[in-house]
Each structure stands twice: as structure tokens, then as C-alpha cells.
Design a protein around this motif. Sequence first.
Motif, PDB file in Angstrom:
ATOM      1  N   ASP A 143       0.814  -1.225   0.000  1.00 20.10           N
ATOM      2  CA  ASP A 143       0.000   0.000   0.000  1.00 20.10           C
ATOM      3  C   ASP A 143       0.851   1.280   0.000  1.00 20.10           C
ATOM      4  O   ASP A 143       0.459   2.286  -0.573  1.00 20.10           O
ATOM      5  CB  ASP A 143      -0.920  -0.017   1.230  1.00 20.10           C
ATOM      6  CG  ASP A 143      -2.049   0.993   1.091  1.00 20.10           C
ATOM      7  OD1 ASP A 143      -2.676   1.020   0.009  1.00 20.10           O
ATOM      8  OD2 ASP A 143      -2.293   1.752   2.039  1.00 20.10           O
ATOM      9  N   THR A 144       2.024   1.217   0.614  1.00 19.81           N
ATOM     10  CA  THR A 144       2.858   2.425   0.722  1.00 19.81           C
ATOM     11  C   THR A 144       3.437   2.830  -0.640  1.00 19.81           C
ATOM     12  O   THR A 144       3.844   3.965  -0.830  1.00 19.81           O
ATOM     13  CB  THR A 144       4.028   2.212   1.714  1.00 19.81           C
ATOM     14  OG1 THR A 144       4.874   1.156   1.218  1.00 19.81           O
ATOM     15  CG2 THR A 144       3.527   1.828   3.093  1.00 19.81           C
ATOM     16  N   LYS A 150      -5.134   3.257  -6.233  1.00 17.44           N
ATOM     17  CA  LYS A 150      -4.744   1.886  -5.849  1.00 17.44           C
ATOM     18  C   LYS A 150      -5.113   0.891  -6.959  1.00 17.44           C
ATOM     19  O   LYS A 150      -6.150   1.054  -7.612  1.00 17.44           O
ATOM     20  CB  LYS A 150      -5.487   1.449  -4.573  1.00 17.44           C
ATOM     21  CG  LYS A 150      -5.457   2.472  -3.424  1.00 17.44           C
ATOM     22  CD  LYS A 150      -4.096   2.569  -2.794  1.00 17.44           C
ATOM     23  CE  LYS A 150      -4.116   3.531  -1.595  1.00 17.44           C
ATOM     24  NZ  LYS A 150      -2.752   3.819  -1.097  1.00 17.44           N
ATOM     25  N   PRO A 151      -4.312  -0.153  -7.131  1.00 13.18           N
ATOM     26  CA  PRO A 151      -4.685  -1.204  -8.095  1.00 13.18           C
ATOM     27  C   PRO A 151      -5.949  -1.935  -7.617  1.00 13.18           C
ATOM     28  O   PRO A 151      -6.064  -2.250  -6.426  1.00 13.18           O
ATOM     29  CB  PRO A 151      -3.492  -2.165  -8.058  1.00 13.18           C
ATOM     30  CG  PRO A 151      -2.396  -1.435  -7.347  1.00 13.18           C
ATOM     31  CD  PRO A 151      -3.047  -0.440  -6.454  1.00 13.18           C
ATOM     32  N   THR A 152      -6.878  -2.192  -8.520  1.00  8.10           N
ATOM     33  CA  THR A 152      -8.116  -2.889  -8.126  1.00  8.10           C
ATOM     34  C   THR A 152      -8.474  -4.039  -9.061  1.00  8.10           C
ATOM     35  O   THR A 152      -9.330  -4.842  -8.747  1.00  8.10           O
ATOM     36  CB  THR A 152      -9.324  -1.917  -8.114  1.00  8.10           C
ATOM     37  OG1 THR A 152      -9.409  -1.323  -9.421  1.00  8.10           O
ATOM     38  CG2 THR A 152      -9.177  -0.834  -7.064  1.00  8.10           C
ATOM     39  N   THR A 153      -7.818  -4.110 -10.243  1.00  3.84           N
ATOM     40  CA  THR A 153      -8.174  -5.160 -11.203  1.00  3.84           C
ATOM     41  C   THR A 153      -6.920  -5.884 -11.676  1.00  3.84           C
ATOM     42  O   THR A 153      -5.802  -5.374 -11.537  1.00  3.84           O
ATOM     43  CB  THR A 153      -8.866  -4.574 -12.447  1.00  3.84           C
ATOM     44  OG1 THR A 153      -7.892  -3.772 -13.160  1.00  3.84           O
ATOM     45  CG2 THR A 153     -10.065  -3.716 -12.089  1.00  3.84           C
ATOM     46  N   MET A 154      -7.123  -7.051 -12.279  1.00  2.00           N
ATOM     47  CA  MET A 154      -6.006  -7.811 -12.825  1.00  2.00           C
ATOM     48  C   MET A 154      -5.288  -7.015 -13.914  1.00  2.00           C
ATOM     49  O   MET A 154      -4.080  -7.131 -14.085  1.00  2.00           O
ATOM     50  CB  MET A 154      -6.531  -9.159 -13.356  1.00  2.00           C
ATOM     51  CG  MET A 154      -5.454 -10.148 -13.731  1.00  2.00           C
ATOM     52  SD  MET A 154      -4.179 -10.433 -12.472  1.00  2.00           S
ATOM     53  CE  MET A 154      -5.064 -11.471 -11.332  1.00  2.00           C
ATOM     54  N   PRO A 253       1.834  -3.643   5.393  1.00  2.00           N
ATOM     55  CA  PRO A 253       0.843  -2.839   4.638  1.00  2.00           C
ATOM     56  C   PRO A 253       0.477  -3.473   3.300  1.00  2.00           C
ATOM     57  O   PRO A 253       0.557  -2.844   2.249  1.00  2.00           O
ATOM     58  CB  PRO A 253       1.588  -1.515   4.438  1.00  2.00           C
ATOM     59  CG  PRO A 253       3.030  -1.913   4.357  1.00  2.00           C
ATOM     60  CD  PRO A 253       3.198  -3.103   5.267  1.00  2.00           C
ATOM     61  N   PHE A 254       0.084  -4.753   3.329  1.00  2.00           N
ATOM     62  CA  PHE A 254      -0.206  -5.475   2.086  1.00  2.00           C
ATOM     63  C   PHE A 254      -1.707  -5.558   1.854  1.00  2.00           C
ATOM     64  O   PHE A 254      -2.472  -5.834   2.772  1.00  2.00           O
ATOM     65  CB  PHE A 254       0.358  -6.900   2.130  1.00  2.00           C
ATOM     66  CG  PHE A 254       1.845  -6.986   2.364  1.00  2.00           C
ATOM     67  CD1 PHE A 254       2.675  -5.874   2.162  1.00  2.00           C
ATOM     68  CD2 PHE A 254       2.429  -8.180   2.779  1.00  2.00           C
ATOM     69  CE1 PHE A 254       4.049  -5.956   2.383  1.00  2.00           C
ATOM     70  CE2 PHE A 254       3.798  -8.264   2.997  1.00  2.00           C
ATOM     71  CZ  PHE A 254       4.606  -7.153   2.806  1.00  2.00           C
TER      72      PHE A 254
END
Length: 363
Positions: A143-144, A150-154, A253-254
Motif C-alpha cells: 500500500d505504501t 490503488k490497483p483494483t483489477t487484474m 501494509p499489504f
Amino acid sequence: MGDQTMKKALILSTALTAVAFAASAEQVTVMSWGGSYTTSQVEAYHKPFTAETGITVVSVDADNPATPLKAMVEANNVSVDIADVEYADAIRLCDEGMLEEIDPEILAAAPDGTPATEDFLPGALTDCAVATIVFSTVFAYDDTKFPNEKPTTMADFFNLEKFPGKRAMRKGAKANLEMALMGDGVPAEEVYALLETPEGVDRAFAKLDTIKNDVIWWEAGAQPPQLLADGEVAMTTAYNGRIFAAAVSENKPFVTVWDGQVYEYDLFVIPKGAPNLETAKQFLTFSTDTQRLADQAKWISYGPARKSSGELVGLFMDGKTEMGPHMPTSEANLENALASSYEFWVDRDSELNERFNAWLASN
């Protein structure tokens, strides 16, 4: 006490001591994947089994237990009694005559008396294997590394421009080809129909080409969270339970992205020539009962392979994290999820891995 009576008493007590010693010397050797996954098995299966039976459970780790298991059976030198393997491997090893057949009659019924054959999830019982968990290959990010969007999809996993940083992937064709197609916009339900065509395979490799120079390849399940923690990669594919363990137990923070997850069973098998066959069956019956499979979910976020275990899944061992939302089988996580096709991989594993290795070796 006459001499004869004394002799008899001595013989009897010696025999009893021998029996007691034999019982305590009994053991069963279980080969699994190591790390937080093996820990979950030791806590949910091994320790309670020893407490109940007095039989020692010896734990052995392998990057992929199917490989050493096959070598042992072929060499006629088997030192493990039970191994934890992936579905396609369980089917293939069974077809090759490497495994003991398992009679479902030996498996424990559900608490309400439902026979095991009706209580396990569809496909969880095969001629030579009994599923314990549903796990999935997902991707996760640090996350950092992404303070804004933020990534949300493949598709985001394959988008180096929008989400820069190194990636890590398992060194092999399975799950990577499926993820590459989903990353290229193919809906989960169309993936295997496409992969059955030469064009589909070409398209998957073409998508992998787009990130190849930025990928670190991992082989053991413990590596992806380590690569993220060390800052070597910004995103990685991983087994969902390993990321959960790092995020919840170690406060890393994963973040797990469930879009495009590839889920499947892990199963217990008994190799042909297992040194402690009867004890192996006893362990198998014990560790795949309703309570044991529910207990495992206290230690790692994999879904139990029995219906009756579902309602017994509660909190993580920290006593506060609700496990439901972290399961691959939770409704919200199944939106664009792909059930790994063992039929596909049983037929094509060799050729696609040969192609993958050749692709890896080429510039």
C-alpha cells in the motif's frame, strides 16, 4: 505366587510394555508446503491428533510436494505417509498409479450424520485424494508504494505505466496464463475456452511479454510476502493465505486484490508404499473431519472443503479478525474469480510448462 504364575505375569507385563512402547513409537510423516500454511496444519491437525492418539506427527516441507513424492514412489523409497498436493497433481499421480486409492467410507460424517460424500464440496473427493482447503492465487500490493490511486483489477497488475514497480510471479505456466488473459480483458468464464486454442496461448504469452523484464520469479509460497516486505517488488501474485498472514499477523501494509483470483483445492494424498499406511489413513480421517477443517481457518485464510465446516469458521487466532471476508469463497471475492480447471492442466501441464520455460530462457 508360584513360579508359573510369576512367569506369566512377567511375560504379560513385558508384552504390555512392548505394546505401549510400540504405540508411543508410532508416527506419521506429513509433507506440505511450509510457512504459515504448514503452521495452520500443525495447529489444527497435528497437535490435536497426537493429543488424542499419542502418535507423533513428523512435518516435512517442500516447495511443491508432488515433485518429491513422485520421485520417491518411482525410486521405491517412500519416506512420507501423507502429502498435500494441488488438484491437477493429485489426478495425474493417481492416473500414474503413484497413490493409494482412498475409500470415502473411512472419512468422518458431518456432525449431523451427513455422510462425507455429501458433505464435501463438489469435486473435493477423488479416487486418491481428499481436499482440505480452497486456496487461491491472487495478486497483492504494498500500500505504501501507491499513495494515490490503488490497483483494483487484474489489468492493473499488468499496467506498469499507471502502477510502476517490479512484479513477482510464480515460476510456472499455471495461473499465470489465466491471469494474463484476465489482465488482457478476458472475463473469467471465457479464459479456458480461449486457452484451449493456440491463439489464446499466444495472447497470454504476449501479455506476459509486456511485463517480463520487470518480473522476479518465485518458487516457494513464502517468497511473495518476503519480496513485498523487502521492497523488491511493488506487486506480486501469491497464495492468498500467505498475504493474509503477513498483513494480519505481522501488520504489513499489504492489500489483496481478489479480481481475477484463481482458486482451487489442496488435497491430502497417500503415496504408494507409504511406510505407515494404516496410521496415514487414521490421520487422514481425523484431519479431514468437520471440526479440524474449521479449526484450520483460525490460523490461515483458506476456506474449508466441507460444507459443515463453514458455519464453524469464526475468528482468527488473534481473537478479533473475522475470517469470512478473507476467504477466497466469500461472495464478494468471487465476482470475477476463476475456478482452476484441473482437466485443462492434467492434459496440458507438460507442454505449457515446456513452452513457459523456453519463453523464460529467451530474451
